[in-house]
Structure formats: structure tokens, C-alpha cells
Design an enzyme around this catalytic site. Structure first.
Site, mmCIF file in Angstrom:
data_model
loop_
_atom_site.group_PDB
_atom_site.id
_atom_site.type_symbol
_atom_site.label_atom_id
_atom_site.label_comp_id
_atom_site.label_asym_id
_atom_site.label_seq_id
_atom_site.Cartn_x
_atom_site.Cartn_y
_atom_site.Cartn_z
ATOM 1 N N HIS A 150 0.847 -1.194 0.000
ATOM 2 C CA HIS A 150 0.000 0.000 0.000
ATOM 3 C C HIS A 150 0.881 1.241 0.000
ATOM 4 C CE1 HIS A 150 -2.727 3.129 1.433
ATOM 5 N NE2 HIS A 150 -3.680 2.380 0.916
ATOM 6 N N GLU A 201 -3.429 3.337 -7.295
ATOM 7 C CA GLU A 201 -3.880 4.423 -6.420
ATOM 8 C C GLU A 201 -2.897 5.597 -6.465
ATOM 9 O OE1 GLU A 201 -6.407 2.925 -2.793
ATOM 10 O OE2 GLU A 201 -4.278 2.664 -2.390
ATOM 11 N N ILE A 211 -5.207 10.038 -2.453
ATOM 12 C CA ILE A 211 -5.634 9.192 -1.332
ATOM 13 C C ILE A 211 -6.129 10.049 -0.166
ATOM 14 C CG2 ILE A 211 -4.831 7.566 0.449
ATOM 15 C CD1 ILE A 211 -3.019 6.295 -1.632
#
Lengths: 229, 229, 229, 229
Positions: free
Chosen positions: C96, C144, C149
Site C-alpha cells: 500500500h 492508487e 488518497i
């Protein structure tokens, strides 16, 4: 016995298969029985995903193996002190030899642990680093020479003078920090030797977790600790 | 003036474009002139690839901005203490706020620096971490609150009581370590204030490197340091 | 609905206080109800110490937020794939944006996840990195853009052409990898837009976890996903 | 010969004492002589603090061993691409097995290198990671199995089928990337074998730097490369 008393035997479950899930619970239950039987405080430090399971089923202190120095927020995959506390942890290891942290993060992790009501055992790799850690006021500092970790050759019998030096340097910088030692601890005599060297207990892992009979090893250690007091 | 005397003004060139190669050499030459003129010791810390160039052309102490805690061997891309020493460095920064290290690596980097005859300025981010670093016996410890770095708001005028606390904690743990402070230092008065707070000098970067006239700023700082003694 | 079907809505609980322990369980139960109601697969990724609690009480796929690329052994404080699997996880996020890994460790983490029967959602930060990840054959790759984010500005509506490029590059390198996108996803329309751009679902966090009514948001998203198919 | 031609022999100086300062310059001069004599391109990658010294004295391509993925600014102690370029480097290694990077940082380091006119040799540890790297479009990708690095057992003779697989996966993802291999390369035959396996050259270190006669080894390698073409 949920209260942390001295001396203490802290059992790090690491990421051994022998301590995952139900197997870890079994070791924790053995530790609980020995602790109840002997009155010696035994701490268990299971893997993160087992903290809730184990903390809900035993009445001895459960510690995390690591927390991250973060406040709640966007930190995917990291270990929030508040989360392990809510899962039932009463404390945490920090800066284990296998999981070393940036100095400023050790400092912040200790602060965050206090905010989340977690006791802290911060690990060190030599006497000077032990002193350095004590300046940050953790609850415990566990001196563990990396070369002996996992060997079965005990720090307390193989390097007594280094343990003594570590304890002295720690006490000089901050006498409020409780000194522990670890690395290679696998018998009752190793624990007794650690206590005679003025530590207040031990941190260990494979000596118990990988033992054929973890309960028997813990029993011997706890009885040995009792007699040495 | 190659000898390191107190107070000291240490100029970190960071990875600013304004300090690469010939431009860095110009700043180093300006520092040399000011140092010769005022008798105040000025250290310059250029980028790794400029250490040789600058050390061969100025007669003031050149420091590396970082070394790695390794012995010679298979460590591709890392900074060997012996290599920067052979290029002409007399010392090194360690654990700068922008390049924080694992605690055990700070300890080892200080040992390795000593073996390579490099003086060490180890950076800290708060008073407790400053004390923690002093337990590792570097030559200097520079307290720099990260929030003020690069702001032009000087630690010595904005947070005098925190500087005082840092110096006190450092001295208590290890009076042999020379206390410095840094963050936001950009004027002679900032330097004077730092010295009045019992530090023995400053660590700075943009205040000089990004100044329109780096020499004029250094001159003002060195004169201010002189008068404060 | 425990099976992973497409499209998928994956909810990352991060280390928000709003998702710790019982609060996280509530969100997971809301996700289960929406999933049962709409037939859309919803994955939840709670904190490590909540995996066991949540996996034992809901019948939708629970993912870890991170695993470490280790085999069982001496890795204190790290996340063993087998441990999260035994706690009930069916998969894991890897890499992530808030927990980026060394390339060789992403590769190894994917292999270890497979060995532990965990599905993998590996995150990427741009189209080229997405392609790079697909060469390692994870089950899913979630593109992403870090800048979006947590903003509520959806990648699928703000940067549709970049999502399209990411999906194209991923498919070219490895069409077996299921493309997802994330960042700023907070409405049903954001989810629909993501599906129209040929992703097979979304990865999101604050849009649901920090919503006043997480269930209502998930319901709107799942219904929107249904209609777009 | 400053131009990079194929096949290429790239010599990584690592942080061996045998390659610091003047000793490194001697090896670089030997490489220059062999290159002039044979017409085979030889790249040398000295330590950061030796780039300027060596680049100013030899007429073969000098590479850095590592750059950081940063733009100019506040990054104390890191390696700015522009700084190594100004010191004379024509390219850089990235992600060596001893200095692995976060995937997003490999991507950014390649971009930054291009902006600073540096060629890139990105290292990989297995065929899949090699393919992954090629999706990021470096100039070269050097496959080096970590287990063979520094052993003297050559990847090109001990694991020919893995080299072939790596080259095939690289070419499939991005045929513009030049495949190299490395690990254990220490003889002319090792280089010839690498070329026969369709790589376009080798990356090596101890085989030359720690040799009794580095020039003789390089001469044998370059002649062997010549004959294999």
C-alpha cells in the site's frame, strides 16, 4: 496473575509456526498455570493476529511484539498502540534485535505506548545502547547480544561481565528502568544467573516455544527464579 | 584553519542545487575566508561526491553528511567511513533529521567513525533523544527540532527553554559531548543566542547555502560568535 | 458471501480509531449485510489484531493490510502469512502507498501469500509501476495515485485517462491480473466510473470508514456497481 | 572510450578497501587500457566520494553505485543524481542486491537519472523481478542471483537456464532494455558464457577488484567477449 511483578519471565513467540493460533494459546495457558503455581510473573508476546485470542483466554500479561510510533490515521498495515491495547495487550516489546527502529521512533513509540496504557520492554544490543535506551524512560530495557540469540548459549552464563556492565550503565542513566537480559536463555540456571547479575528477569523465545515441553521448561525457570530471590 | 575549535559553525550543504560541485566549492572558500578572518571554526558538509574536490582546495574541516555503519566489504552504494576519510573528510554528520538511523546503527557508525579518524556530529530531535545519543559518546550532539528546520525561525530564539533542557540532559548523561543546536539559524543573533544558551555552536544549512550572499551571512555569524564569547 | 467475485469493493480499515475492535466489527457486519443484499463482493481489511475477531463473526472475505515476506522463524514483530491465514484472513493487501516495500520483497510476499492460501491485492502508484507489479503475478493490482488518497476527489472521475492507461499497461504485461483502482473513492458514482474504465472494482478507506453512515455509503456503492455491470 | 557500446563489462567497486581512492583509480586506469586495447566497453562504478577523482582521470564511463530518487532539496546525506552527474558520472547502478529499493523509488530513480542524463543499470534477483524492472524502462537490467554474488561460481555457467529465462521474460516485457547478468563472474569464459546466453554483458565486482592482477583478469574477459561476438 495479571499484575506485572519482579522478577519477570517474558516469552517472545516470534513468528515460529510452533506459536501460531491455538498452539500459541496452549503455550500461554501453560505459562498461566506455571505463573499461578509459582507466583512468578510470566509475560507472553504472541503474534499480532493472536493477541485478541490469547488475551481473552489467559489471565497473565499479554504483550505485543512490536508497535509502530503512530497516532491513529492513515498508516495501512502498521501496528497502532491503541489497537493492540483494545485487543487485550498490556504492553509491548520495542526495538527487538530482529525489528530495530530508528532512534526517534523508539522515543515516540515509548510515548505512544504510555498514552495507550502499554508497558514497554525496549531491547538493546550492547551496554552503551542499553544506556542510550534508558535515557528514553521505558519501563524495561532488555539487553540481548545478537550473536547469542537463538543459540541456547545463555548471555547470563557466557557473558556475565557484559551483563553486569549493561546493568550498571542502565542504572547510572536512569535507575527507574528495570533491567532484563536475554539471548540463549533456556534453563532454570540461566534465569537464576540473570537474577544474580542484578537483572530483574529475562526475555526469551526458542528456549520455551521450541521446547518439547514448554510447560516443564517454564516450571523449572520459575522455580529457579523463586529460589534465587 | 583545519583544527576544530569552539564555538563552531557547521554548514550542511544538503542536496541543494546551490551547493553542487563548483558552487559548493565557492561556499566552502567563502567559509574559509571568514574563518581565517575571524578565527571562528567553520565546518562545511558537502555532498558525498564533492568531498574530494572541496577538501583538496580549502583549509577548513570538511565533513561528510552521512556515513554507513559498515566495515569494508560488499555494501554497494553505501558510504564507507574510510572512503570519505581518504577523500579528505575530517568528520561526519550522523542521524540528521532527514536521514535518521536505527539506534544500533548510530552506535556502530560512531565506532566506525572513530576507527576512520572522523569526528562525529550526531543529530537529535528533542531533549530526551539528545540525552540518549550522548550515552553513545559522539564528539558533538546537535539538537534540531524538525518543525523549525528550514523555516528561518531560529531554535535559539523561538525555543530557548527547550535548548536549555536539551543541553542539561546531554551534560547529565555525558559531559564530554559538545552540545550544538540547529534549525532555523540564519542570523548572527541566532548564533549568539545559541551560545548564550550554553551550546558550543550551531548546525545550519539553508540560512547560508540559500542566502544571496553566503559569505556575508557567515561573516555576520562568525563576528557575532566572537563577540559572545 | 465468502467467495471473491467481480466487481469487488475492498475496504481498508487503515489505523483509524473508527475501525479498531468492536467499531471495526460493526463496519464489517454492515459490509456483510450489503454484500448479502446486493450480491456484490465486499472485502474488509481490518488491523492485524482485529483479523481473528472479525473473521470469526462475518461471512465475507477478510484481508490483512500487510504481510511480511518471511517464512516462519525468528522475525519478532513481523506479520507471518500463515498467522493471518490461521486467524481467518483470505487475502492481504501488499505494498500500500502508506507501506511500500522493496521490490524483491513484493515478489517474495506474493509467493509467500500463495503458499499460505492468501489472495493478493498489490497497490501501485502510477501506470508504469502497475505494469511492473503485474509481472509478479498477484491476483489483483490496485492503482492508487498517492496525491488523491484520502482527499474525496476520486481517481475514477478526476483522472480517468490515467486509470485507462494503467489498466492497458497492466493487461499488456499480464492479463490474468485483475485491475482495481483507488484513491478518493467515496460515492456510488465513483465506483461506477471505475468499472466503466475497465477496472474490476475499487479499493477505498476513509470514504466508508470515516463516513457518518458506513452502511449507507456501501449500499449506494454496491447498488451502483450492480447497475454498471 | 567514453561511449557505451555492447557488450559491456561493468565493474562494481563496492565498498572494498581495495578500491578506495588511489587504489580505485588504478583499477579504473587498468580498465581504460584494456578497453582501448580491445575495443570492449568497460564501465567502472567507484564509491561516491571517488567519482570526481576517477571521472577526471580516465576516459571510460564512470557510474555511481546508487542514486536516491530525490529532486534537489533537503535530503541530507542522500545521493542527488545531478551531483554525481556533475562529478562526472555517466550513469548509475540502481537496486543492487546489497542496496534494494522500494519499488516506487526504483521507478522514480530511473526518471530522475534520465533527467540528470545518467544511464541506468537496474539489478534484479530473479527472472520475474527482472521482468518487473523492465516495465519501468531502465537502460539495462542486470539479473544477479543473490546466492551466487561474491562466490566465484558464475551465474552464466552454474544457472544457464535461469539466465535464459530471465532474458526471455525481460525481452517479452520490454525489448528496449539491454539484458546483463552477474554474480560470480570471474573469468573470460564466464563472460563468454553470459554473451552466448543472449545477455549483452556482465556486472561483476570481486572477480576483478579483489583479483591479484585486475588488469589481467579484465584483459582476459574483454578478449573473451571479443571472440564471442
Amino acid at each position: 496473575m495479571m499484575k506485572i511483578t519482579l522478577p519477570v519471565i517474558a516469552v517472545n513467540f516470534k513468528t515460529y509456526l510452533e506459536s501460531v493460533g491455538e498452539k500459541g494459546l496452549e503455550i500461554a495457558k501453560a505459562a498461566e498455570e506455571v505463573s499461578n503455581d509459582t507466583g512468578i510473573c510470566i509475560i507472553v508476546a504472541p503474534q499480532q493476529s493472536d493477541i485478541g485470542l490469547i488475551a481473552s483466554k489467559v489471565d497473565i500479561p499479554v504483550f505485543a511484539q512490536h508497535i509502530d510510533p503512530f497516532t491513529p490515521g492513515s498508516h495501512t498495515g502498521y501496528i497502532l498502540p491503541e489497537a493492540v491495547a483494545e485487543a487485550g495487550a498490556k504492553g509491548t516489546l520495542i526495538n527487538h534485535s530482529e525489528h530495530r527502529l530508528i532512534l526517534a521512533d523508539i522515543d515516540e513509540a515509548i510515548r505512544r505506548a504510555k498514552e495507550a496504557n502499554l508497558k514497554t520492554i525496549v531491547c538493546s544490543n550492547n551496554p552503551e545502547v542499553s544506556a542510550s535506551i534508558c535515557a528514553l524512560s521505558p519501563d524495561f530495557c532488555a539487553y540481548e547480544p545478537p550473536a547469542l540469540i537463538g543459540t541456547g548459549i545463555s548471555v547470563s552464563t557466557a557473558e556475565p561481565e557484559v551483563v553486569t556492565k549493561a546493568v550498571e550503565l542502565m542504572q547510572k542513566v536512569n535507575p527507574a528502568v528495570v533491567p532484563l537480559c536475554g539471548a540463549g536463555i533456556s534453563t532454570g540456571e540461566d534465569v537464576a544467573a540473570a537474577i544474580r547479575l542484578k537483572t530483574r528477569g529475562v526475555l526469551l523465545a526458542s528456549g520455551v516455544v521450541k521446547a518439547k515441553d514448554p510447560k516443564a521448561v517454564l516450571q523449572e525457570m520459575a522455580e529457579s527464579a523463586q529460589k534465587t530471590l
